[in-house]
Scaffold this motif. Sequence first.
Motif, short mmCIF file in Angstrom:
data_model
loop_
_atom_site.label_atom_id
_atom_site.label_comp_id
_atom_site.label_asym_id
_atom_site.label_seq_id
_atom_site.Cartn_x
_atom_site.Cartn_y
_atom_site.Cartn_z
N UNK A 59 0.84 -1.20 0.00
CA UNK A 59 0.00 0.00 0.00
C UNK A 59 0.87 1.24 0.00
N UNK A 60 0.29 2.32 -0.54
CA UNK A 60 1.00 3.60 -0.63
C UNK A 60 -0.01 4.73 -0.65
N UNK A 61 0.50 5.92 -0.39
CA UNK A 61 -0.30 7.14 -0.45
C UNK A 61 0.41 8.10 -1.38
N UNK A 62 -0.37 8.75 -2.25
CA UNK A 62 0.21 9.74 -3.15
C UNK A 62 -0.59 11.03 -3.08
N UNK A 63 0.11 12.12 -3.36
CA UNK A 63 -0.52 13.42 -3.57
C UNK A 63 -0.17 13.82 -4.99
N UNK A 64 -1.19 14.15 -5.76
CA UNK A 64 -1.02 14.55 -7.16
C UNK A 64 -1.59 15.94 -7.35
N UNK A 65 -1.01 16.66 -8.28
CA UNK A 65 -1.59 17.93 -8.72
C UNK A 65 -1.79 17.82 -10.22
N UNK A 66 -3.06 17.63 -10.60
CA UNK A 66 -3.44 17.50 -12.00
C UNK A 66 -4.24 18.73 -12.41
#
Length: 156
Positions: A59-66
Amino acid sequence: MWFGSKQPVVAKASTVIQKPVEEVFHFVGDEFFANYPRWSPEVVELHRLSEGPLQKGTTARQVRIDHGHRTETTFAVSEFQPHRRICFTGLSNAFFCSYEFERAGSPGAATRVAFTFELKELEPYMRPFEKLIRAAVQDGVERTVKNLKGLIEGSG
């Protein structure tokens, strides 16, 4: 008034990378946490939530700016077949994506990578923008395989 459908948003793209499947898979799968933000520069933060190498259940957590929109998602590896396929499923958001690898051309010379991304359902407030969202997702998928090809072929 039309508010869009509840159909999933699915986008697919593929490319042939002039490297052996083992090398391409290593870059994407084995070195995922180091390389994912390189081929997907919208990822501004990536945190491993489980120990060990990338494998089914990681498992992982990501923050994206699209397109100026910030999203934070938690996801899990739902399938991991070395040199063949890696799939990710959103835990906090309803998405699924897969990377498929197959030998292309003469033995060991090249790899076809197919990338699929699926938003399971658009939130009701997003449905009026479905056509724009579909176009943006398809553009992102195509950019992903282009970035992978450039990074892996350029890595010597």
